[in-house]
Design an enzyme around this catalytic site. Structure first.
Site, PDB file in Angstrom:
ATOM      1  N   HIS A 129       0.829  -1.224   0.000  1.00 59.44           N
ATOM      2  CA  HIS A 129       0.000   0.000   0.000  1.00 59.44           C
ATOM      3  C   HIS A 129       0.862   1.272   0.000  1.00 59.44           C
ATOM      4  CE1 HIS A 129      -3.895  -2.076   0.851  1.00 59.44           C
ATOM      5  NE2 HIS A 129      -3.109  -2.951   1.432  1.00 59.44           N
ATOM      6  N   ASN A 149     -10.442  -2.835   2.327  1.00 62.52           N
ATOM      7  CA  ASN A 149     -10.114  -2.798   0.899  1.00 62.52           C
ATOM      8  C   ASN A 149     -11.368  -2.513   0.086  1.00 62.52           C
ATOM      9  OD1 ASN A 149      -7.369  -3.343   1.110  1.00 62.52           O
ATOM     10  ND2 ASN A 149      -7.612  -5.547   0.864  1.00 62.52           N
ATOM     11  N   HIS A 177      -4.136   0.773  11.853  1.00 65.63           N
ATOM     12  CA  HIS A 177      -3.934  -0.490  12.573  1.00 65.63           C
ATOM     13  C   HIS A 177      -5.309  -1.115  12.860  1.00 65.63           C
ATOM     14  CE1 HIS A 177      -2.620  -3.501  15.229  1.00 65.63           C
ATOM     15  NE2 HIS A 177      -1.544  -2.898  15.708  1.00 65.63           N
ATOM     16  N   TYR A 179       0.844  -4.596  12.062  1.00 68.70           N
ATOM     17  CA  TYR A 179       0.738  -3.152  11.832  1.00 68.70           C
ATOM     18  C   TYR A 179       1.567  -2.334  12.824  1.00 68.70           C
ATOM     19  CZ  TYR A 179      -2.705  -4.069   8.217  1.00 68.70           C
ATOM     20  OH  TYR A 179      -3.321  -4.504   7.071  1.00 68.70           O
TER      21      TYR A 179
HETATM   22 FE1  HDD Z   1      -2.659  -4.875   5.364  1.00 65.49          FE
HETATM   23  C1  HDD Z   1      -1.229  -1.829   5.120  1.00 65.49           C
HETATM   24  C2  HDD Z   1      -5.639  -3.579   4.247  1.00 65.49           C
HETATM   25  C3  HDD Z   1      -4.044  -8.044   5.276  1.00 65.49           C
HETATM   26  C4  HDD Z   1       0.091  -6.109   6.799  1.00 65.49           C
HETATM   27  N1  HDD Z   1      -3.301  -3.070   4.795  1.00 65.49           N
HETATM   28  C5  HDD Z   1      -2.553  -1.926   4.745  1.00 65.49           C
HETATM   29  C6  HDD Z   1      -3.336  -0.838   4.267  1.00 65.49           C
HETATM   30  C7  HDD Z   1      -4.592  -1.336   4.023  1.00 65.49           C
HETATM   31  C8  HDD Z   1      -4.560  -2.733   4.363  1.00 65.49           C
HETATM   32  C9  HDD Z   1      -5.777  -0.559   3.505  1.00 65.49           C
HETATM   33  C10 HDD Z   1      -2.844   0.571   4.037  1.00 65.49           C
HETATM   34  C11 HDD Z   1      -3.125   1.471   5.180  1.00 65.49           C
HETATM   35  C12 HDD Z   1      -2.668   2.855   4.845  1.00 65.49           C
HETATM   36  O1  HDD Z   1      -3.284   3.486   3.976  1.00 65.49           O
HETATM   37  O2  HDD Z   1      -1.693   3.304   5.449  1.00 65.49           O
HETATM   38  N2  HDD Z   1      -4.454  -5.667   4.802  1.00 65.49           N
HETATM   39  C13 HDD Z   1      -5.565  -4.948   4.460  1.00 65.49           C
HETATM   40  C14 HDD Z   1      -6.694  -5.844   4.361  1.00 65.49           C
HETATM   41  C15 HDD Z   1      -6.249  -7.105   4.635  1.00 65.49           C
HETATM   42  C16 HDD Z   1      -4.830  -6.987   4.926  1.00 65.49           C
HETATM   43  C17 HDD Z   1      -8.110  -5.416   4.021  1.00 65.49           C
HETATM   44  C18 HDD Z   1      -6.984  -8.404   4.686  1.00 65.49           C
HETATM   45  C19 HDD Z   1      -8.234  -8.503   4.952  1.00 65.49           C
HETATM   46  N3  HDD Z   1      -2.074  -6.732   5.895  1.00 65.49           N
HETATM   47  C20 HDD Z   1      -2.794  -7.906   5.820  1.00 65.49           C
HETATM   48  C21 HDD Z   1      -2.065  -8.976   6.447  1.00 65.49           C
HETATM   49  C22 HDD Z   1      -0.884  -8.426   6.894  1.00 65.49           C
HETATM   50  C23 HDD Z   1      -0.920  -7.027   6.534  1.00 65.49           C
HETATM   51  C24 HDD Z   1      -2.543 -10.403   6.576  1.00 65.49           C
HETATM   52  C25 HDD Z   1       0.264  -9.069   7.613  1.00 65.49           C
HETATM   53  C26 HDD Z   1       0.219 -10.150   8.309  1.00 65.49           C
HETATM   54  N4  HDD Z   1      -0.866  -4.110   5.799  1.00 65.49           N
HETATM   55  C27 HDD Z   1       0.102  -4.794   6.437  1.00 65.49           C
HETATM   56  C28 HDD Z   1       1.292  -3.920   6.798  1.00 65.49           C
HETATM   57  C29 HDD Z   1       0.858  -2.529   6.281  1.00 65.49           C
HETATM   58  C30 HDD Z   1      -0.502  -2.828   5.667  1.00 65.49           C
HETATM   59  C31 HDD Z   1       2.608  -4.432   6.379  1.00 65.49           C
HETATM   60  C32 HDD Z   1       1.830  -1.795   5.359  1.00 65.49           C
HETATM   61  C33 HDD Z   1       1.855  -0.383   5.824  1.00 65.49           C
HETATM   62  C34 HDD Z   1       1.122  -0.376   7.073  1.00 65.49           C
HETATM   63  O3  HDD Z   1       0.657  -1.618   7.351  1.00 65.49           O
HETATM   64  O4  HDD Z   1       0.948   0.579   7.803  1.00 65.49           O
HETATM   65  O5  HDD Z   1       1.473  -3.919   8.166  1.00 65.49           O
END
Ligand code: HDD
Length: 726
Positions: free
Chosen positions: A76, A149, A340, A363
């Site tokens: 993202h 999402n 988060h 997160y």
């Molecule tokens: Fe995630 C970012 C949505 C599964 C780990 N995620 C992130 C963002 C969104 C989502 C919208 C961007 C937030 C922003 O604008 O800063 N993610 C989802 C959805 C998931 C999902 C809807 C499943 C239903 N994500 C998911 C899993 C993991 C992560 C299973 C890890 C185990 N996601 C992350 C992250 C991020 C992230 C690496 C990257 C930047 C952040 O968190 O702040 O932690």
């Protein structure tokens, strides 16, 4: 008047900073406030000598510059955001004790960030990808983040597979190719070995993955969460965002062209709409399921690869979110915001969805590296409006100057403060769910039907939408080099829908092969594989119309962008009449001409040109209008880019209107090879409702019909006539 709570961008702090700035004499200083005497030369041992380590001014400036970029988000990374507010329609106390869902007169500030997933920060907005839809509610009980999402399901069932999924979809590690694209071997290799991803693949191969605007996307919380009321009664809940402008997408051919013409297309669209006062709005919807009904579905509520069809549990719309302010500073707000799924308020709680459970760790961890330490909650955009009192201290970039002697609990030195809050004082109580179980690494058998909902999605699409999915799969798999991966994918698709698989295979020049053996890598070591076979989709006629974008009602043409194609000598009345009618319907009418500057109408008036044909393309607009005026039409007929503009709008099934001699431009453009022949001089294209062309009518006469033709956004029958035979 609704009560407005204080905005997160700490107003007082900003006022102080502003006052400081105004009182300052504007001399250049170091970050310590030391006035700089020479900002042109570094300190050297002699005018031609080496630079000195002693030059603290140079080192401070260069060090700060070196650190101007923080690591981008691992997923993202590419996003845009806006401020706004949320208002509930009526008190929700019977379902949840969350305070921001009780008072219809209260406005809760929100900050919303939309994003693509796979691309880097500088990648195109129009990649085929899921879009992030993350909402931070600054409630008086603390920040609540709904990190969702634009698709209601996910690729995987357990967070332990997330790094694998992302490594597979990101550019390949040896050459960092391709950027922001899933069309490559590693992604499809992984997917072809993960049948649980098949439902999400249907969504990602649909036009939902190439939205027309962030303002025209649905949003979903994805997981099943819990609502808990004051009596401690819990219910399952799925969250939805429903855009009031309807759900719209672009075509893949457009997406690829937009990526060249304007890679910031979605970012610009959101920014400009808010600047123009066209505030995007979404209704918050909930699907609520009683605890006693947990087992009544054919799928598991805890499985994030499943949705609850809206026909089974209707979506109740409980409030509205409006985005009405662009950020002041992209970095300070959009880049530094930290979402988060574990930022909760009393009244909302988790379920044991294994994807959600893993996210709760990820997160916080990611913000530590991305934002530099444990104090990221002190960055203005992340600060809650609720007061903070705890014993967490110090660390990198600490902003708060904590006073007093005690930083522990319990204490008597600090008068026992801060103290724990009982539930009736707003203290958070985790939902007391009963748990019985052994410590195992296992997936529940109830998670093993990977194809039924994938098939439901495909079946529920209209014919043009199915056609686009076939083309998307042909494109994506056509970019895969290894034949075995393509074959495996076609084999998996056959479990979803035979016709789909056959058509994709035909495009790839492959037979549809049977998949040998089981693909379920998640069978426990001592489990009997027969118990864990993915169910093949049942060939039912059951459909869910809520899953189709084409079938969703589309009302009005608010904020749509219409190109008015003209040159010098245009009939100024036919131009302004249509512009006024479109504006009255809430759309924007922009003048596109062969060059920039302004043009002279046949009546001698000067009109400002919004875009020259060199800097724009019809893919950036929703419809086209060509007024008459001999001289203007003659210029357009001699301008190949004008012809292409109309031709593309036609191929992309958009509404096209023309009056008087303007009809010649349409006829000229769309009688090219492959276009329906329309040589009749009357120029009345009755068979296509999207073509509102009438040589003898005035702009006033056709305006209403043109507006009606823009409303559905696309005229798909046209596409059918032009479709490929495969
Ligand atoms: Fe995630 C970012 C949505 C599964 C780990 N995620 C992130 C963002 C969104 C989502 C919208 C961007 C937030 C922003 O604008 O800063 N993610 C989802 C959805 C998931 C999902 C809807 C499943 C239903 N994500 C998911 C899993 C993991 C992560 C299973 C890890 C185990 N996601 C992350 C992250 C991020 C992230 C690496 C990257 C930047 C952040 O968190 O702040 O932690």
């Amino acid at each position: 008047m609704p009560k407005e709570r204080s905005k997160p961008t700490n107003k007082k702090l900003r006022e102080l900073e502003q006052a400081k700035e105004e009182s300052h004499d504007q001399h250049l200083t170091t970050n310590q406030g030391l006035r700089i005497n020479d900002d042109q030369n570094s300190l050297k041992a002699g005018a031609r000598g080496p630079s000195l380590l002693e030059d603290f001014i140079l080192r401070e400036k260069i060090t700060h510059f070196d650190h101007e970029r923080i690591p981008e988000r691992v997923v993202h990374a590419r996003g845009s955001a806006a401020h706004g507010y949320f208002q509930v329609y009526k008190p929700m106390a019977h379902l949840t004790r969350a305070k921001f869902l009780q008072d219809p007169s209260a406005r809760t500030p929100v900050f919303v960030r939309f994003s693509t997933v796979a691309g880097s920060r500088g990648s195109t907005d129009l990649a085929r990808d899921v879009r992030g839809f993350a909402v931070k509610f600054y409630t008086e009980e603390g920040n609540y983040d709904l990190v969702g999402n634009n698709m209601p399901v996910f690729f995987i069932q357990d967070a332990v597979k997330f790094p694998d999924l992302i490594h597979a979809v990101k550019p390949e590690p040896h050459n960092e190719i391709p950027q922001a694209a899933s069309a490559h071997d590693t992604f499809w290799d992984f997917i072809s070995l993960m049948p649980e991803s098949m439902h999400m693949i249907m969504w990602v191969m649909s036009d939902r993955a190439i939205p027309r605007s962030f303002r025209m996307m649905e949003g979903f919380g994805v997981h099943t969460f819990r609502f808990v009321n004051d009596q401690g009664v819990g219910r399952f809940v799925k969250f939805h965002w429903k855009p009031l402008l309807g759900v719209h997408s672009v075509l893949w051919d457009e997406a690829q062209k937009i990526s060249g013409l304007d890679p910031d297309f979605l970012r610009r669209d959101l920014w400009e709409a808010i600047e123009a006062g066209n505030y995007p709005e979404w209704e918050l919807g909930v699907q609520v399921v009683e605890e006693k009904d947990e087992q009544k579905f054919e799928f598991d509520l805890l499985d994030p690869t499943k949705l609850i069809p809206e026909e089974v549990v209707p979506v109740m719309r409980i409030g509205k979110m409006t985005l009405d302010r662009n950020p002041d500073n992209f970095f300070a707000e959009t880049e530094q915001v930290a979402f988060h799924p574990g930022h909760l308020v009393p009244g909302i709680d988790f379920t044991n969805d294994p994807l959600l459970q893993g996210r709760l760790f990820s997160y916080t961890d990611t913000q530590l590296i991305r934002l530099g330490g444990p104090n990221f909650h002190e960055i203005p955009i992340n600060r809650p409006v609720a007061p903070l009192h705890n014993n967490q201290r110090d660390g990198h970039m600490r902003q708060t100057i904590n006073v007093g002697e005690s930083s522990y609990h319990p204490n008597s030195v600090g008068g026992g403060c801060p103290m724990q809050a009982k539930a009736d004082m707003g203290g958070f109580l985790s939902y007391a769910e009963k748990l019985i179980g052994s410590k195992v690494r296992e997936r529940s058998k109830s998670f093993f039907d990977h194809f039924s909902q994938a098939a439901l999605f495909y079946r529920s699409q209209s014919a043009p939408e199915q056609e686009h999915m076939v083309q998307a799969l042909q494109f994506e798999l056509g970019k895969v080099d290894r034949p075995a991966i393509r074959e495996r994918m076609v084999g998996l698709l056959a479990h979803v829908d035979k016709t789909l698989a056959t058509r994709v295979a035909a495009g790839l020049g492959l037979p549809v092969m049977k998949l040998e053996g089981t693909l379920n890598l998640s069978i426990p070591a001592d489990g009997d594989p027969r118990d864990y076979q993915p169910k093949r989709a049942a060939a039912t006629s059951e459909k869910s119309s809520a899953l189709s974008m084409v079938l969703a009602p589309k009302e009005g043409i608010r904020t749509r962008k219409i190109a008015v194609l003209a040159a010098d000598g245009v009939d100024g009345d036919a131009l302004s009449t249509m512009q006024t009618a479109l504006k009255a319907a809430g759309a924007q009418a922009m003048l596109v001409a062969p060059r920039s500057g302004s043009l002279k109408t046949a009546q001698g008036r000067e009109v400002k040109i919004d875009f020259s044909l060199l800097t724009t393309g019809s893919v950036l607009f929703d419809a086209v209008y060509i007024p008459g005026g001999e001289q203007s039409v003659n210029t357009l007929l001699r301008t190949p880019k004008a012809q292409m503009f109309v031709q593309e709008a036609y191929l992309h099934c958009k509404a096209i209107a023309a009056v008087a001699a303007g009809v010649d431009v349409v006829q000229h453009a769309i009688t090219a090879p492959g276009m329906p022949n329309s040589n009749e001089k009357s120029g009345d294209f009755q068979q296509d409702e999207g073509l509102v062309v009438a040589r003898d009518a005035s702009a006033k006469q056709v305006a209403a019909r043109f507006i009606k033709a823009i409303e559905p956004h696309r005229h798909w029958a046209r596409e059918k006539a032009l479709a490929s035979p495969l």
